[in-house]
Design an enzyme around this catalytic site. Sequence first.
Site, short mmCIF file in Angstrom:
data_model
loop_
_atom_site.label_atom_id
_atom_site.label_comp_id
_atom_site.label_asym_id
_atom_site.label_seq_id
_atom_site.Cartn_x
_atom_site.Cartn_y
_atom_site.Cartn_z
CB SER A 139 -0.89 0.01 1.25
OG SER A 139 -1.52 1.26 1.43
CE1 TYR A 152 -4.67 -2.51 4.57
CE2 TYR A 152 -3.59 -0.37 4.45
CZ TYR A 152 -4.14 -1.47 3.82
OH TYR A 152 -4.16 -1.53 2.45
#
Length: 259
Positions: A139, A152
Amino acid sequence: MELKNSTVLITGGTSGIGLELVKQLTEQGANVIATGRNLDTLNETRKRFPKVHTFQSDVSNPAAIEQLYAEVTSQFPELNIIVNNAGLMRLIDLQDTTLDLENINREIVTNLSGTIQMVHQFLPHLLTKKSAAIVNVSSGIAFMSYSSAPVYSATKAGVRAYTQALRLQLENTSVKVFEMIPPGVNTNLQNDWVLQPNPRMMMDVDKMINVVIKGLLRDKPELKPTMVSVIKFASRMVPNTLLKFGHREFKKFKELNKK
């Protein structure tokens, strides 16, 4: 990387980035295998893409990965690409004492441990192929910790570090290692969030996967749009400013949680 006639396994292939990968890889002429935890969404995926093969599996469960490996390699010995896409992203206040240890660990076992275990299980098979690939999904947050999603953030930074090490270790083999680095993407990942992301900061999923397909065909190790290149550059030049900018969202999230 040749995609036509390749056999590709995609974890989390029934929604969001995974489902769009199913669509665009099928259009490229690949033989696609999609996995997911939910049987209903697997059936919906198969109805939408009749040529796609589906398996119910959970990457957070080591026994499920072992079973998936046995079934897939038996039925599809030509498998030569795996995409570790299954992921979970939650907005979390680390001072929230209602979250027990199993709950707080959920993203780690899905995003990071699941990716590592999938690679470990399938790598011996991939090494037998003349041309093979592993695609791990990290990400843009791997470059910039997002305080609203702390677990995350940690898992995606971990995926990036692991992928870089994996690429180095496999540099003299037939297995290519790619890192897909999406920015914020409009998917169902954010459906349950009390604070919805700014749509102007999000990328359409079809455009993101178009970048991925083009990158795979050109053997680009990092599959990322221009937006992520900007984030990567800013994380080096003005890291504190970037962190503070993202942290404004956490303050909004905390206020909403009080209501």
